[in-house]
Design an enzyme around this catalytic site. Structure first.
Site, short mmCIF file in Angstrom:
data_model
loop_
_atom_site.label_atom_id
_atom_site.label_comp_id
_atom_site.label_asym_id
_atom_site.label_seq_id
_atom_site.Cartn_x
_atom_site.Cartn_y
_atom_site.Cartn_z
N GLY A 1 -33.47 -11.48 -15.89
CA GLY A 1 -34.33 -10.32 -15.74
C GLY A 1 -34.02 -9.23 -16.75
O GLY A 1 -33.64 -9.51 -17.89
N SER A 2 -34.11 -8.01 -16.29
CA SER A 2 -34.15 -6.86 -17.21
C SER A 2 -32.91 -6.70 -18.08
O SER A 2 -32.96 -5.97 -19.05
CB SER A 2 -34.36 -5.58 -16.42
OG SER A 2 -35.54 -5.69 -15.67
N THR A 3 -31.80 -7.32 -17.71
CA THR A 3 -30.62 -7.17 -18.57
C THR A 3 -30.91 -7.72 -19.97
O THR A 3 -30.28 -7.32 -20.93
CB THR A 3 -29.41 -7.92 -17.98
OG1 THR A 3 -29.82 -9.17 -17.48
CG2 THR A 3 -28.78 -7.13 -16.85
N PHE A 4 -31.91 -8.61 -20.07
CA PHE A 4 -32.27 -9.14 -21.38
C PHE A 4 -32.93 -8.10 -22.27
O PHE A 4 -33.05 -8.30 -23.48
CB PHE A 4 -33.19 -10.36 -21.22
CG PHE A 4 -32.47 -11.65 -21.36
CD1 PHE A 4 -31.52 -12.04 -20.44
CD2 PHE A 4 -32.72 -12.50 -22.44
CE1 PHE A 4 -30.83 -13.23 -20.57
CE2 PHE A 4 -32.04 -13.69 -22.58
CZ PHE A 4 -31.08 -14.06 -21.65
N LYS A 5 -33.36 -7.00 -21.65
CA LYS A 5 -33.99 -5.95 -22.47
C LYS A 5 -33.00 -5.36 -23.45
O LYS A 5 -33.39 -4.79 -24.46
CB LYS A 5 -34.55 -4.86 -21.55
CG LYS A 5 -35.80 -5.31 -20.82
CD LYS A 5 -36.27 -4.32 -19.79
CE LYS A 5 -37.39 -4.94 -18.98
NZ LYS A 5 -37.63 -4.22 -17.74
#
Lengths: 583, 227
Positions: free
Chosen positions: A292-296
């Site tokens: 999820g958003s940690t890949f941002k």
């Protein structure tokens, strides 16, 4: 002798005794003389023989004492005794605490036929052998067999107590047993052995041969204190949010060493057979998840690195994006335009997708490859999950991967990639073995130092004002990113979530990356029904940092968080109109 | 004959001595061999015991157990980030050596008088500021026991030896003005004895606001007290 022999002899005259010393001669004739001659000859021969023998011994003594006997055999080298019996080497943590060792154990057996009074013996043994009751022991001793095992693993103290009973029908057999003093604390990393002492999981498996051959303990990068802190905090949040599992790790970004590696539920390595498959499953390394958003973090870093996007570019996030049948919305729909720091801070999917589109598929793919996210991580345990990457990598993949869906990696990969991003752009391969500081190379460069600096500021922003506020440990300048991903469920995405937070501290020159993830947390009343990374995993990271910081000697430096409006990264974010109005 | 007998006796003695020596050496060697065997077996046993004890030590030092025992038996908690302070984070500190040095010089009448060592303003149980206040409130009360006490006495003696000079009056006045400028002055390093000496020629200090501070060290980690 010669003097006597040459002395003249005179016949002995008993009557005439001279007054002074008189020389007398004795002459012997006939058979008497012959006998004496024979005796003298024999004496001579014997004397020569003895002389030869003694001189031979003398020569040999001289040879040994003075000339070392020509053969220098050093007999005193093993004065400290023969080497101890070769056993499997120990596994120790980075500070030398024993994580796994081989202990001599005694197995107790009895010959029931020789037992006179089974009831009494059973009664005496029961308090010593905690594994079985008096009734069970009596049943064994009452049997008609000639041989029964009473207990396979006696501690030395138990053995001593059994010995003290002085029961002749009880016997011991010496054997060995692998013992893990910290038990389930480090079970997933250290692994376990089978009854034959062969490693069949974790470090025990991958270093099986080395442990068998070596006498030197194997030093891991783990720190049991940090491991304990991480485990405890993860367990607390997992229970609070009724999660089905949890994983976490602490990594030194400058060396790639893992100080802690946790997966919950865990198991007792002494009895791996009793543990469920779920407990033995290493969620931190074998489990691959869409993060999820940690890949941002990586999407934003790639965009900034290639100058596809600058820090103060604005993106319109008011309209949902529709691509190939997908509609991408934001958790909290924001009106109007957002700058890059705002997109990152509020974890805007639309904004991130737009940035990724600017960056391009090729760059995204190469960046993730350089960060080690597309191939299995090189870790020293066999339980390593192979990441799932989009194949082929289409435009829609670029869109979903930018916010961490459509790509599944394990926790170690993620933490290592975040470590590279914050560690001035240099990546160190993660390891479970202790690395000598002089052995650590410069690492591979993934991002420029400038991008890394910008990313650190953005990650700090998330903790100061954004979704990761709950991770702000006092004094340690934590930065990070929350992640809340929907779990795949029968080809689609269901209700279940993976809530995670990846943080690094201290943000001005990061030392450690801390990652926490709770599997399927349920929203609670006191969190207003939320079970997102910011609510579930961020507090874990906060508590872990608060507890491990002083322990590892990281200097806390309280920093004052400026008002949001005054933050240099956010000042420019306000629109011209607003600024004019506020003036 | 006598020569013959003498040599025979000597040889017999030598032979006897050698025989005895051999006997002794042989049994000594045998004994040592046995001892060596014993020591070797002891070493082996000790090694095994050591190994077992190491494992037991590790088992008893499980963090989870230590945490449980510490929370049960100790009044302390883990050190928190708020309990760690850097020197630079401390409030400014007035040089505490000066007044004492001057006092020492005045007493000895020697310009190159020796600076007297100072009690280090550091305390585990109580910050220095608080102690100075306490001592002021009850000057004749209980004398504090500690490392600083003999020093303080010595300093007081030195100060009392010479007659009161205008120089010392100045010292007191100087100190006092500094004290009013900064409410931490005169208490940080100044001993209560010398404070009292100068206090006679200066207004009472009760007007000073009471101050508290954390202890001083290079980077000091105070023992955390569980709240």
């Amino acid at each position: 002798m010669s003097r006597r022999r040459n002395a003249p002899c005179a016949p002995h005259d008993g009557t005439q005794r001279p007054a002074g010393p008189v020389r007398r001669a004795l002459r012997l004739d006939g058979t008497r003389k012959e006998v004496l001659e024979t005796g003298r000859t024999r004496l001579l021969v014997a004397g020569i023989v003895f002389a030869v023998a003694f001189s031979a011994i003398g020569v040999r003594v001289l040879d040994l004492a003075v000339l070392n006997g020509g053969d220098t055999r050093d007999v005193a080298t093993r004065a400290d005794g023969p080497p101890p019996v070769q056993t499997r080497a120990d596994i120790v943590d980075r500070n030398g605490h024993v994580l796994a060792t081989t202990l001599p154990v005694a197995a107790l057996y009895a010959e029931p036929r020789e037992v006179d009074n089974p009831a009494q013996v059973a009664h005496q043994l029961a308090p010593i052998l905690t594994e079985s009751t008096a009734a069970e022991l009596q049943a064994l001793l009452d049997s008609a067999k000639s041989f029964v095992w009473l207990d396979r693993n006696l501690t030395p103290r138990q053995q001593y107590r059994v010995n003290r009973l002085g029961i002749p029908a009880l016997h011991f057999k010496q054997s060995e047993k692998r013992f893990y003093p910290y038990g389930e604390l480090t079970a997933h990393a250290v692994g376990y052995t089978n009854v034959d002492g062969k490693g069949i999981a974790g470090i025990e498996q991958s270093f099986n041969q080395l442990l068998k051959d070596s006498n030197q303990p194997l030093k891991l990068s783990l720190d049991v204190r940090v491991q304990h802190i991480l485990m405890e905090e993860l367990r607390a949040k997992m229970q609070e949010f009724e999660g089905i599992g949890a994983a976490g790790l602490v990594m030194d970004v400058r060396t790639g060493e893992l100080l802690a590696l946790a997966s919950l539920p865990t198991y007792n390595p002494h009895e791996p057979g009793r543990a469920s498959d779920d407990a033995r499953f290493n969620r931190a390394t074998l489990g691959i998840y869409e993060m999820g958003s940690t890949f941002k973090i990586f999407s934003t870093a790639a965009a900034l690195e290639t100058n596809a996007v600058s820090l103060f570019d604005k993106f319109d996030v008011s309209e949902p994006i529709r691509k190939a049948g997908f509609t991408i919305r934001d958790y909290k729909s924001k009106d109007g335009k957002l700058t890059v720091p705002q997109i990152f801070m509020h974890s805007s999917n639309i904004g991130t997708v737009k940035m990724a589109m600017e960056t391009g598929t090729e760059v995204q793919r190469n960046t993730l490859r350089d960060l080690g996210l597309t191939r299995p991580v090189t870790l020293e345990i066999p339980e390593v999950g192979t990441p799932m990457v989009p194949n082929p990598w289409r435009e829609i993949s670029t869109v979903t991967v930018s916010y961490g869906h459509g790509i599944a990696v394990n926790a170690v990969q993620l933490a290592s990639a975040v470590g590279a991003t914050v560690n001035h752009g240099r990546r160190h391969a993660p390891t479970l073995l202790k690395r000598d500081p002089s052995d650590v190379g410069p690492g591979t460069r993934v991002f420029s130092a400038k991008t890394s600096r910008q990313m650190r500021k953005l990650m700090r922003l998330v903790v100061e004002y954004g979704t990761g506020k709950n991770a702000d440990a006092y004094g340690y300048r934590v930065g990070g990113k929350t992640g809340t991903a929907d779990k795949p469920d029968h080809g689609g995405y269901g209700e279940a979530q993976i809530s995670s937070f990846v943080g690094a501290f201290p943000m001005d020159d990061p030392r450690y990356v801390v990652f926490a993830m709770i599997d399927e947390p349920k929203g609670q009343e006191h969190t207003y029904g939320y079970a997102t990374g910011g609510w579930v995993a961020a507090p874990v990271v906060k508590h872990v940092i608060e507890r491990m910081g002083p322990l590892l000697g990281i200097e806390p430096r309280p920093v004052k968080t400026p008002e949001k409006e005054n933050h240099p990264l956010l000042v420019n974010a306000l629109s011209e109109d607003e600024r004019v109005a506020s003036n | 004959m006598s020569v013959v007998r003498l040599s025979l006796v000597i040889w017999l003695i030598v032979a006897g001595a050698v025989a005895l020596g051999l006997y002794q050496v042989k049994y000594e060697v045998q004994r040592l061999e046995e001892e060596l065997q014993q020591v070797r077996s002891d070493i082996r046993q000790d090694r095994v015991a050591l190994h077992v004890l190491e494992a037991e030590w590790a088992y008893l030092n499980r963090p989870e157990r230590l945490q449980r025992l510490a929370s049960k038996h100790l009044d302390m908690g883990p050190t928190g980030a708020r309990q760690v302070a850097a020197v630079t984070a401390l409030p400014p500190r007035i040089s505490d050596a000066e007044p004492a040095v001057r006092l020492a010089r005045a007493g000895s009448g020697n310009d190159a008088g020796m600076p007297l060592p100072q009690a280090k303003p550091w305390s585990l149980e109580q910050p220095m500021y608080a102690r100075a206040e306490q001592a002021q409130e009850q000057p004749q009360g209980r004398q504090r026991q500690g490392l600083g006490a003999p020093l303080r006495q010595a300093r007081a003696q030195v100060a009392a030896r010479g007659p009161r000079t205008s120089q010392r009056e100045n010292t007191g006045a100087n100190e006092n003005t500094r004290a009013t400028k900064n409410n931490t002055a005169g208490q940080v390093g100044q001993s209560d004895e010398s404070t009292r000496l100068t206090a006679k020629s200066s207004p009472p200090r009760s007007t000073q606001p009471k101050s508290r501070a954390i202890a001083v060290g290079d980077v000091l980690i105070q023992v955390g007290i569980r709240q």
